[in-house]
Structures are given as C-alpha cells and as structure tokens.
Design an enzyme around this catalytic site. Sequence first.
Site, PDB file in Angstrom:
ATOM      1  N   TRP A 199      29.706  47.443  83.287  1.00 54.99           N
ATOM      2  CA  TRP A 199      28.981  46.534  83.509  1.00 54.99           C
ATOM      3  C   TRP A 199      27.846  46.494  82.333  1.00 54.99           C
ATOM      4  O   TRP A 199      27.236  47.300  82.594  1.00 54.99           O
ATOM      5  CB  TRP A 199      28.865  45.004  84.992  1.00 54.99           C
ATOM      6  N   ASP A 366      27.326  25.957  80.141  1.00 52.23           N
ATOM      7  CA  ASP A 366      27.592  27.732  81.122  1.00 52.23           C
ATOM      8  C   ASP A 366      28.519  27.012  82.653  1.00 52.23           C
ATOM      9  O   ASP A 366      28.454  26.330  82.677  1.00 52.23           O
ATOM     10  CB  ASP A 366      26.887  28.648  80.882  1.00 52.23           C
ATOM     11  N   ARG A 443      30.458  39.129  94.311  1.00 54.18           N
ATOM     12  CA  ARG A 443      30.230  37.794  93.731  1.00 54.18           C
ATOM     13  C   ARG A 443      29.826  36.741  94.441  1.00 54.18           C
ATOM     14  O   ARG A 443      29.981  35.247  93.687  1.00 54.18           O
ATOM     15  CB  ARG A 443      30.127  37.785  92.246  1.00 54.18           C
ATOM     16  N   LYS A 476      35.214  28.314  77.351  1.00 55.24           N
ATOM     17  CA  LYS A 476      34.844  29.989  78.223  1.00 55.24           C
ATOM     18  C   LYS A 476      35.482  30.317  79.006  1.00 55.24           C
ATOM     19  O   LYS A 476      35.560  29.891  80.518  1.00 55.24           O
ATOM     20  CB  LYS A 476      33.481  30.688  78.006  1.00 55.24           C
ATOM     21  N   TRP A 477      36.688  31.465  78.934  1.00 57.61           N
ATOM     22  CA  TRP A 477      37.344  31.125  80.378  1.00 57.61           C
ATOM     23  C   TRP A 477      36.776  33.074  81.144  1.00 57.61           C
ATOM     24  O   TRP A 477      36.724  33.608  80.295  1.00 57.61           O
ATOM     25  CB  TRP A 477      38.749  31.554  80.058  1.00 57.61           C
ATOM     26  N   ASP A 478      35.962  32.349  82.235  1.00 50.68           N
ATOM     27  CA  ASP A 478      35.489  33.764  82.942  1.00 50.68           C
ATOM     28  C   ASP A 478      36.104  34.343  83.928  1.00 50.68           C
ATOM     29  O   ASP A 478      36.951  34.174  83.860  1.00 50.68           O
ATOM     30  CB  ASP A 478      34.267  33.254  82.982  1.00 50.68           C
ATOM     31  N   MET A 479      35.808  35.506  84.251  1.00 47.54           N
ATOM     32  CA  MET A 479      36.294  36.566  85.388  1.00 47.54           C
ATOM     33  C   MET A 479      35.848  37.364  85.510  1.00 47.54           C
ATOM     34  O   MET A 479      35.485  38.281  85.585  1.00 47.54           O
ATOM     35  CB  MET A 479      37.855  36.558  84.691  1.00 47.54           C
ATOM     36  N   ASN A 480      35.037  36.884  86.947  1.00 52.24           N
ATOM     37  CA  ASN A 480      33.916  37.445  87.119  1.00 52.24           C
ATOM     38  C   ASN A 480      33.987  38.406  88.071  1.00 52.24           C
ATOM     39  O   ASN A 480      32.873  38.991  89.832  1.00 52.24           O
ATOM     40  CB  ASN A 480      32.625  37.368  87.746  1.00 52.24           C
ATOM     41  N   CYS A 526      36.000  36.108  78.309  1.00 54.62           N
ATOM     42  CA  CYS A 526      35.086  36.820  79.407  1.00 54.62           C
ATOM     43  C   CYS A 526      35.601  37.238  80.392  1.00 54.62           C
ATOM     44  O   CYS A 526      36.434  37.120  81.473  1.00 54.62           O
ATOM     45  CB  CYS A 526      34.057  35.761  79.282  1.00 54.62           C
ATOM     46  N   ASP A 548      27.804  41.007  78.482  1.00 55.89           N
ATOM     47  CA  ASP A 548      26.780  40.494  78.690  1.00 55.89           C
ATOM     48  C   ASP A 548      24.989  41.251  78.471  1.00 55.89           C
ATOM     49  O   ASP A 548      24.233  40.031  78.669  1.00 55.89           O
ATOM     50  CB  ASP A 548      26.249  40.019  80.696  1.00 55.89           C
TER      51      ASP A 548
HETATM   52  C1  DGJ Z   1      29.487  35.669  83.522  1.00 51.50           C
HETATM   53  C2  DGJ Z   1      29.656  35.549  82.223  1.00 51.50           C
HETATM   54  O1  DGJ Z   1      29.399  36.501  81.403  1.00 51.50           O
HETATM   55  C3  DGJ Z   1      28.162  35.297  82.027  1.00 51.50           C
HETATM   56  O2  DGJ Z   1      27.519  35.169  79.961  1.00 51.50           O
HETATM   57  C4  DGJ Z   1      28.253  33.893  82.069  1.00 51.50           C
HETATM   58  O3  DGJ Z   1      29.241  32.489  81.845  1.00 51.50           O
HETATM   59  C5  DGJ Z   1      28.396  34.302  84.238  1.00 51.50           C
HETATM   60  N1  DGJ Z   1      29.260  35.052  84.404  1.00 51.50           N
HETATM   61  C6  DGJ Z   1      28.440  32.164  84.750  1.00 51.50           C
HETATM   62  O4  DGJ Z   1      28.635  32.680  85.974  1.00 51.50           O
END
Ligand code: DGJ
Length: 740
Positions: A199, A366, A443, A476-480, A526, A548
């Site tokens: 990351w 966001d 997270r 913006k399709w995120d995946m954390n 993302c 990020d």
């Molecule tokens: C991770 C993304 O990379 C960030 O840009 C932002 O959208 C956060 N998640 C939001 O939780």
Amino acid sequence: MSIIVTGHDFNLQTAHTSYLMGVLENGEMGQYYYGPRLGDKVNYADFRHREFRSVTPTLTEAQADVTMSMIKQEYPSYGHGDFRYPAYQVTYDNGARISEFEYQDYEIEDGKSKLGDLPSASAAADDQHVQTLHVHLLEKQSGLQLTLNYSVFEDEDMIVRSATFANTGTTDLKLNAALSASLDLSDDQYDMVQLSGAWARERHLYRRPLTRGVQAISSTRNASSAQQSPFLALARKQTTEQAGDVYGFNLEYSGNFLAQVEVDSYNVTRVTMGINPFEFGWQLKPRTRFQTPEVMMTFANNGFNGMSHNFHRFLTNHLISQRWVKKPRPVLINNWEATYFDFNEQKLLDIAKSAKSLGIELFVLDDGWFGKRNDDHTSLGDWQVNLAKLPNGLSGLANKVHDLGLQFGLWFEPEMISKESKLYIKHPEWTIHVPDRRMTPARNQFVLDFSRQEVVDYLFDQIAAAIRETHLDYIKWDMNRHITEMFSLALPAEQQEELPHRYILGVYQLYERLTSAFPNVLFESCSSGGGRFDAGMLYYAPQTWTSDDTDAIERLKIQWGTSMIYPLSTMGAHVSAVPNHQDRRVTSLATRADVAYFGVLGYELDISKMAPAEKATVVEQIKFYKQYRELFQQGTFIRLQSPYDGDGNVTSWMVVSGDQTTAIAGRYQVLAEPNPGYRRLKFAGLNPDLQYTIEGVDGQFSGQQLMSAGIFIPALFDERADNKMHTFDFDAKLYVIKAV
Ligand code: DGJ
C-alpha cells in the site's frame, strides 16, 4: 497473413516478431521459437533435433532420444517424464493425474472474439491485422478437449494466449491447475523484472538475474494486489530503457495469479502464467467447459520502452473500452483528503464551487455518504444516502453540482459489508466466512460472497438506483481488503476451491452489467489506491486510482513502474495537500502538478481553503493541462532517466504526440546538489529530421540533436537565482518541445 500453417507447424507473425510451434512425437504441442521476425520461410526440421540423454525417461522403448524433459513445450503436462512444473493438471475419475492430449486439428478465425464472462482483448473480423488460431487437442481416454488459443495482433507485436478445457466425456473430472500460457525459451541469460510493492508504494521495479530452479511472483489475496503485479519481463543483461531484447508477459485477470520462471538443468527457461493453482480447483462435469483468462505476450528489441509501447498500444486499441479509451478524461476534484468522513452538503458545495471557478470538470464525492458512515466501522452494504449529512438526499446534492456546470461522481465499495449494517443483519450468510471459525477483520470490514448471484443482483439494484437518482457521470469502485476465511455458504464442499475464481467472475459480472446498462458512466477502479491495477479491471474501468500515495516524489517511482505496462490514460494522478498525508513531505504546488500531469489529472485537497495566489496557480495548471490534455492522455510516453538507477536523485520522462510535432518532458530532482556535475538531458521519440524549439531554451534544435546530444541543464541555483523563495529539493521542470 499473420498465421502460416505448414503441415503440423505453425508460424505466427507480427510486424517484428515470429512465434513458431509444431506437433510433437507424442501428439502434444512443442515450442520452437519466439523472437525477432524470421519471415515466411522457416527450417522447422532444425527445431526437431533430438539427443539421447542417459537416466532420463524416454517417450517409448524405441524412441530413446525423445525425452520430454529435453523438449520445449507449449502447454506442458506432468507425469510422462517432464519433471518441470506443468501448465495444467487434471484429476480423472479413478484418481489418476496423468493426461495424454493429442493434437487433432486447428481453426483460424479472422479478428479476435471476446471471451464472454472474462475480460478479454477483441478485434473485428474485418480487422486485416488480427487473426486467431485455435489448436485443438483431445484426451481420448476421457473425452477431455483442450484448445490452445493464440491471437496475433500484428501491429502491436502482441500474441494473446489462453486455454479452454471442455469435458466431452461422461465422467466427472477436476482441474487442479489450468494456467493461461507456458513458454519455453532456449536459454537462461535473462534478468527477471517484476513490479512489487505494498500500500502507498505500488509497482516498484525490481530486477534480478535468473538462476537455476523456480523463481516466481504470485498473489494469494484474491486481488492482483499492490504486493505483486500480474506481470513479468525477461530482459537481456544489457537491456536498457532504450535498447536491447525484452519479453513482456501480462495477465488480464484481477484475482490470484502465478507468474513463474523455471530454469532447468539444460538452461531452458520456462515461463508460466495464469490463475494461481494454490487455492484453485474446478469441477469439470460432462458437457461443461473452463476458460482461462488471457495472457498478453510481447517481444521487443528496443528496450523496456519498446515493450511498454507494445503494451500501451495493445491495451488502447484492443482491450480498454473503445467508448472511453480516447475520450478526453475530465479533470476531477475528490473530497477524500479534503474532508475524510467529516462533511455536510454545504462543505461539499463550497469545494464544488471553488472547483468550478478553477476550471475543474468533475466533482467526486468519496467514502462516507451512505448509511451511518462517519468512520470505517460501519454501513458498507447499505447504499442509501445518509440524510444527517446530506438532508436533501443524493439527488439534492447532485442537482446542485450539475447546476454549477460540473459532472457528478460517487464512491462505492460494492464488494464489502460492515457487521454494523442493515445488510449484515438481514443477510449474514452473504459474508465470506467459515461458520465455526474466527472471522478476520481488515479495515473493520468483511467481504461479500460475489459467487452468489443474489449478491451481484442486490449490488446492481443498489448502484443502479443511485445512478438513476443522480444522473451520475462517474463511479469510483473501491476495494479495501483482501479475502480471508475463503468459504461460501452457497457452494457444496467439493466446489469450495472454485470460490476465488467464482468471486472474480461475480465482480466482472457486476462490472459488465453496470457498464452495459449505463454506458455514459465513467468508472475508475481502486483498491486502497493501486491495489488492483490490472488489465482485467481496465477492460471495464478505463482508469485506475494509481496509489493513495500522492506525494510527488513517491509518485515518480510508482508512475514509472506503472508505465511499464499501462498507458497514461489509465493512471489517476492527483495534486494533494502538503504536508502530504501519506509521508508528511512538503513539495511545491508546481512540483505536485508537474508529476500529476503525466496521467489523468485530478485535485484532492480542500481547494475552498486555498490562498488566492495558490488558486491562481491552480487555474494556470488546469489551463495548461487542458491545452495539452490529448498529449498527456494519448501521447507516447517514454521513460528517460530512472528513479531506480544509481542514487535515484534524477528522474525524467516525456510524452510525444503521434505526429512527433509536440512533446513535453519532465525532469525531477529529489535533492539539491551543491556544485553539481556537468548535466545534459537527452530526449527520445522525436523526428530526427524536424527542427524543434523548447520553451525557455534559446535557439532551435534538430530532433537528432535533442535525442543524441540533448540539452544543457544548468545548475539550478544559477538558473533561478532570481527566485529566492524557491527550494531546489523536490524540484521539477517541464520542457515543452514544438516542431518549427
Ligand atoms: C481507499 C482509496 O484508495 C481512497 O482514495 C479513498 O477512496 C478511501 N479508500 C475511502 O475509504
């Protein structure tokens, strides 16, 4: 004709490369050659020389010189004397894992059709420069068919490979491994180049000499990941950015992968790439088939830039949606680093109004707009607006943003669920977990079981409703987080190993349905930044949030590495606040923009609070970017001086227009050097015969001079002695080059 068949021998030709293979003594396919183009007439017999080796299994008692361990293969099997790692393995109904495929016939298709439920390259049947070869093999004993697919993209010097298994027999089979491609090269004098990281430092470049045995990179996270990219290159020791031989391999897939190189005891180098056999298994019942994802393969003799240009042109012409790939991408403002979860409608509108006045085109809201989400513990899965923050609803905000003359974008994290959510109370069984085992949070969130059709349907309905309500322009399709406790309550025991791939197929299905139903919505993928920057994602979402880490200096390495495979039109690059939120570094607004121009430009800071002088600078930056937007997003990107070479103090790169009349180069210096050595900056990709001017540099230069001799770079203190406020740490300078 890019595919020439002579008896049982095949010659696949691109503009500058040849790929040769043929049927072996045992009926399997043998690899003969991949490298510079040989032309139509080839002496195949020379590739079929066999030699006796003692204490080595032979094909039959009579064929003592045919030993599979000595033979270069196309899609190797294990168990008949080749002890290297194979491309596939099947378990038959008696438990045996020995396959005997035999060549049957081939078909040639004009163009290249799409794969269906997997992202894939394509070309129309009337495209004169693309042909596809399907080589059919059969395992007679079981009725298992294997098709090796090769699409030849002449202009881009690209060969795209995949394999298709079809059970035409009557017994249940199981695939234990089914990689996309395997290639045996005839020597081992290569460096392996990979893009690895974490990351906030994605796709850093690593280069190491090959050695005997297995060397591999892989993902077991069920995402292509920030840790490893599904890419590798093999380059000669002397290969540089501008010269030398290099093979590049890249997988069009977003889940677990393996990219492996095995050097055997005869110096043959075997490259295999595809879905990671670890955590994979597939029940192949009668009348069912399994399709592997595709691997892109290229060879270039003009260095890493040559390889990258082949990838860039191929992705642009044949993989990324043609609807979007050349469309000017809007300059965006994203509120994440400006507000994090702490916003209300007024705060957002203040940012949007400032954005409009600065020339920004798209406002992106966001994380934090839904459920009760005021921090990252809650509400994933509940995609209804948080009225406490946005009392006029999503449409209220969207209408006001649209009325300002801005496009409106929204953040989603479709694949996730929070335990503290209405969705979890209603459908705990939709969460990936093992019933009697611990659930590992990351997270503070968990992962939805995308192998379940009802989960994909639910997300489609939720997201579609928000799109309709807001006339949304961008997602913006995120995946954390990565997946732990991989188990689906919806799959029987014998199919649990299918979950990793079924999950990815579910993600692709949702992308496919949303992008088909709402073709005007621009998607940016993302994953905690650039944790899922791969060709699979780019097939649906033409741009990816690169990292990020928005610190300009860190971005030099990240964008340099990313550009090995992906064109500038795919890389989200934002100017953010200082001290930078990831590493606390302070760089000038100019340096931040000078790096972010080389990608799809955005801003991610509270512009409503900027000082007037800073706002004026941003206005100029956006004007400049828009003036050269086509060049920055569509030009040929060339890496010049690497941040990975030497002490990494200087990086330079440039982008050149297709007609070579305009170019912009960036030169970046990490730390000021007192009394530095003599320095020049050499350009590339220009027309040697044209005359050019460079803004801020006296005189005219031929393209040849700019490329061979370059220009003199004065010691920065002399050059900018008038600017007492300027710091020469983290310094950037752009060179705008124009043909006279
Ligand atoms: C991770 C993304 O990379 C960030 O840009 C932002 O959208 C956060 N998640 C939001 O939780």
